[in-house]
Design a protein around this motif. Structure first.
Motif: not given
Length: 124
Positions: A17, A21, A24-25, A55
């Motif tokens: 996770l 993340v 993705l960010t 994720v």
């Protein structure tokens, strides 16, 4: 054994996770600067896809078991994350990033443990 499988799945879920993340960010440049040099060798879309799969895999490791719904997804998520880790081991090994390779091997082993346990003696 069930407690060990839940613990392994929980550790994997947290790790994937967080990693997903992050992919993705953060921008590609930020990922490369943070030690993820491989991100500079692939397209931004590839980084985002890997992040999204991580994720989803993290969610798939714990949510079905907690809800006792479609529990086969736990093993499927473990298989998917193991495949991602095989790719990561190959990638980091080729780049001679041995510390990252070691982490990926440990995560791969944990994923295989969860898959074997949930498909075998400790099914839900």
């Amino acid at each position: 054994m069930n407690a060990a499988l839940w613990t392994a799945a929980g550790v994997l879920a947290v790790m994937f996770l967080l990693a997903g993340v992050m992919k993705l960010t953060k921008s590609q440049a930020d990922l490369v600067a943070s030690g993820q040099g491989w991100a500079g060798d692939v397209s931004p879309a590839t980084v985002r896809i890997i992040g999204a799969l991580e994720v989803l895999g993290a969610i798939g490791l714990v949510l079905p078991g907690l809800l006792d719904v479609a529990t086969w997804v736990v093993a499927a998520a473990g298989i998917g994350l193991a495949v991602i880790m095989i790719g990561a081991v190959v990638t980091h090994s080729r780049r001679r990033e041995y510390a990252n390779t070691l982490v990926n091997v440990v995560l791969l082993a944990l994923a295989i443990f969860v898959v074997v346990g949930r498909l075998g003696p400790e099914q839900f």
